[in-house]
Enzyme design. Structure first.
Site, PDB file in Angstrom:
ATOM      1  N   ASN A   1      -1.557  19.474   0.462  1.00  0.00           N
ATOM      2  CA  ASN A   1      -2.678  18.808   1.127  1.00  0.00           C
ATOM      3  C   ASN A   1      -2.432  18.539   2.618  1.00  0.00           C
ATOM      4  O   ASN A   1      -3.311  18.796   3.450  1.00  0.00           O
ATOM      5  CB  ASN A   1      -2.952  17.500   0.371  1.00  0.00           C
ATOM      6  CG  ASN A   1      -4.033  16.687   1.005  1.00  0.00           C
ATOM      7  OD1 ASN A   1      -3.753  15.693   1.668  1.00  0.00           O
ATOM      8  ND2 ASN A   1      -5.260  17.105   0.861  1.00  0.00           N
TER       9      ASN A   1
ATOM     10  N   SER B   1      -7.363   5.449   3.927  1.00  0.00           N
ATOM     11  CA  SER B   1      -7.315   4.668   2.690  1.00  0.00           C
ATOM     12  C   SER B   1      -7.754   3.228   2.934  1.00  0.00           C
ATOM     13  O   SER B   1      -8.439   2.622   2.116  1.00  0.00           O
ATOM     14  CB  SER B   1      -5.886   4.635   2.121  1.00  0.00           C
ATOM     15  OG  SER B   1      -5.640   5.747   1.312  1.00  0.00           O
TER      16      SER B   1
ATOM     17  N   LYS C   1       5.263   1.903  -2.902  1.00  0.00           N
ATOM     18  CA  LYS C   1       5.268   3.300  -3.350  1.00  0.00           C
ATOM     19  C   LYS C   1       5.532   3.319  -4.841  1.00  0.00           C
ATOM     20  O   LYS C   1       6.178   2.424  -5.380  1.00  0.00           O
ATOM     21  CB  LYS C   1       6.366   4.079  -2.621  1.00  0.00           C
ATOM     22  CG  LYS C   1       6.155   5.585  -2.602  1.00  0.00           C
ATOM     23  CD  LYS C   1       4.963   5.981  -1.749  1.00  0.00           C
ATOM     24  CE  LYS C   1       5.151   7.134  -0.864  1.00  0.00           C
ATOM     25  NZ  LYS C   1       4.253   7.314   0.225  1.00  0.00           N
TER      26      LYS C   1
ATOM     27  N   LYS D   1       4.808   2.140   8.487  1.00  0.00           N
ATOM     28  CA  LYS D   1       3.631   2.962   8.810  1.00  0.00           C
ATOM     29  C   LYS D   1       2.381   2.088   8.996  1.00  0.00           C
ATOM     30  O   LYS D   1       1.651   2.220   9.982  1.00  0.00           O
ATOM     31  CB  LYS D   1       3.401   3.969   7.669  1.00  0.00           C
ATOM     32  CG  LYS D   1       2.427   5.070   7.976  1.00  0.00           C
ATOM     33  CD  LYS D   1       2.215   5.974   6.754  1.00  0.00           C
ATOM     34  CE  LYS D   1       3.514   6.613   6.277  1.00  0.00           C
ATOM     35  NZ  LYS D   1       3.292   7.541   5.139  1.00  0.00           N
TER      36      LYS D   1
ATOM     37  N   THR E   1      -4.616  12.997   6.335  1.00  0.00           N
ATOM     38  CA  THR E   1      -3.184  13.020   6.679  1.00  0.00           C
ATOM     39  C   THR E   1      -2.874  14.236   7.552  1.00  0.00           C
ATOM     40  O   THR E   1      -2.245  14.121   8.615  1.00  0.00           O
ATOM     41  CB  THR E   1      -2.306  13.011   5.410  1.00  0.00           C
ATOM     42  OG1 THR E   1      -2.764  11.976   4.547  1.00  0.00           O
ATOM     43  CG2 THR E   1      -0.852  12.783   5.749  1.00  0.00           C
TER      44      THR E   1
ATOM     45  N   LYS F   1       0.852  -1.195   0.000  1.00  0.00           N
ATOM     46  CA  LYS F   1       0.000   0.000   0.000  1.00  0.00           C
ATOM     47  C   LYS F   1       0.876   1.229   0.000  1.00  0.00           C
ATOM     48  O   LYS F   1       1.847   1.318   0.750  1.00  0.00           O
ATOM     49  CB  LYS F   1      -0.879   0.000   1.274  1.00  0.00           C
ATOM     50  CG  LYS F   1      -1.881   1.136   1.302  1.00  0.00           C
ATOM     51  CD  LYS F   1      -3.141   0.799   0.558  1.00  0.00           C
ATOM     52  CE  LYS F   1      -4.071   1.984   0.363  1.00  0.00           C
ATOM     53  NZ  LYS F   1      -3.679   2.863  -0.777  1.00  0.00           N
TER      54      LYS F   1
HETATM   55  N1  GLU Z   1       0.758   8.729   0.266  1.00  0.00           N
HETATM   56  C1  GLU Z   1       0.288   8.621   1.615  1.00  0.00           C
HETATM   57  C2  GLU Z   1       1.388   8.220   2.562  1.00  0.00           C
HETATM   58  O1  GLU Z   1       2.546   8.466   2.317  1.00  0.00           O
HETATM   59  C3  GLU Z   1      -0.946   7.738   1.718  1.00  0.00           C
HETATM   60  C4  GLU Z   1      -0.775   6.356   1.189  1.00  0.00           C
HETATM   61  C5  GLU Z   1      -2.085   5.609   1.035  1.00  0.00           C
HETATM   62  O2  GLU Z   1      -3.143   6.170   1.325  1.00  0.00           O
HETATM   63  O3  GLU Z   1      -1.997   4.472   0.622  1.00  0.00           O
HETATM   64  O4  GLU Z   1       1.132   7.710   3.618  1.00  0.00           O
END
Ligand code: GLU
Length: 370
Positions: free
Chosen positions: A222, A362, A107, A95, A191, A71
């Protein structure tokens, strides 16, 4: 990201090694988690609006999927590299684990600058990205999301391409979709709000009331915008914001000692979170050098932009009044700066906790879509 000599993946590995030593992690697990499980590097040819064809480089890194599908977001950035994506994927694994959601870490990225791309060109990049990895991602394998310079509409283009290829409806393939197209209420805010919820808890731990604090923020995208909104609601006051000025092609810090006005700043901000310097001056903001946000006399610093921002070179500029640093960005503090921050007794809320609100929301979105 562009800084010479900095390698985000080496930094992530150094952080990992330190903890692996503390845990006396056995060698095979260490070997597995120090590197990505899988990664994809590919070219995305795009016919530009002027008729020429340009080739963009794209990446998807699946760092680990032991706890669930990989994810993590997809970034559009001119200085993206395989190593930044590797680092960011590894941080996503940590995370998702720390907030205990059943997802792994991934990513993606494309080397491009959306400032110079039309919406149509961005759509073609999104679709091209999905075509390259359509068989290697998906609701039970790897679930992308927005990140730096991507948003809900990019997710919809990607979803449409994925569904076209696979011939069905798979709304759980991607998160951060617009509400009304399978997206989740609150995902956009999640976030930034999450950063401030962790700040609230840190303040509680330290016996500090948010009303008695002022803050300085790096970034105005954001994450930063919603972090400022909630922090203001809690009674805090942001006095300085640092971000990119597209006209000048450099960053500045914008300061107003009696507190920034979020609505007014938003009215002079482009869609990537860049503030127009001239307009900020007209609104009475002092325009200071990029790093000035770090030197402000505040209780709270929120680096909410990108990696490698608080470094061995500038960490000593942090004012002695600072009590808490909340990492809204991924990887904003380098390990040498971390050591100084620890030595000075500043309460550090690390990125993989501070900014985990986004991926948590998410996860809810994805579950509701499956
Ligand atoms: N891009 C965000 C992060 O770095 C969210 C990732 C997601 O929602 O999968 O945590």
């Amino acid at each position: 990201m562009a800084n010479k000599g900095f390698n985000a993946f080496e930094m992530a590995q150094a952080q990992f090694d330190k903890v692996a030593d503390l845990l006396a992690l056995e060698p095979a697990t260490r070997d597995l988690l120090r590197f990505p499980l899988r990664e994809y590097h590919f070219a995305i040819p795009v016919r530009m609006d002027d008729g020429t064809v340009k080739v963009f480089r794209g990446f998807r890194v699946q760092h680990n999927d032991a706890r669930g599908p990989a994810k993590g977001g997809i970034r559009f950035h001119p200085q993206e590299t395989a190593d930044t994506v590797r680092a960011l994927a590894m941080w996503m694994t940590w995370k998702c684990s720390v907030v205990d959601i059943p997802l792994g870490g991934g990513k993606g990225g494309v080397i491009c600058d959306p400032h110079n791309l039309s919406q149509h060109e961005q759509e073609l990049i999104c679709r091209g990205w999905v075509r390259q990895v359509a068989r290697d991602v998906g609701p039970v394998r790897d679930v992308p999301a927005p990140d730096v310079m991507t948003a809900g509409h990019h997710m919809l283009w990607m979803l449409d391409e994925y569904e076209t290829i696979h011939g069905g409806k798979y709304p759980g393939f991607i998160t951060g979709k617009p509400v009304g197209m399978g997206g989740s209420l609150g995902r956009t805010e999640a976030t930034g709000y999450g950063v401030v919820f962790t700040v609230r808890e840190a303040f509680r731990e330290l016996g500090i009331h948010p009303k008695d604090t002022v803050a300085s923020v790096q970034g105005f995208g954001n994450v930063a915008q919603y972090a400022i909104e909630l922090y203001h609601q809690m009674g805090g006051k942001v006095i300085c914001v640092s971000c990119w000025d597209q006209g000048d092609q450099k960053s500045y810090s914008f300061r107003k000692k009696d507190g920034v006005d979020l609505e007014a700043l938003l009215s002079i901000t482009d869609r990537f979170g860049g503030i127009d310097k001239k307009k900020a001056q007209d609104l009475g903001y002092e325009v200071l050098p990029a790093d000035a946000w770090l030197e402000q006399e505040v209780e709270l610093l929120m680096p909410n932009a990108i990696e490698n921002q608080i470094t061995g070179e500038n960490v000593r500029k942090i004012h002695k009044r600072v009590k808490v640093i909340a990492e809204g960005a991924n990887g904003p503090t380098t390990p040498d700066a971390d050591a100084v921050i620890k030595e000075r007794g500043i309460f550090m809320i690390p990125d993989f906790l501070a900014n985990a609100g986004g991926v948590t929301c998410s996860y809810f979105e994805q579950v509701q879509c499956n």
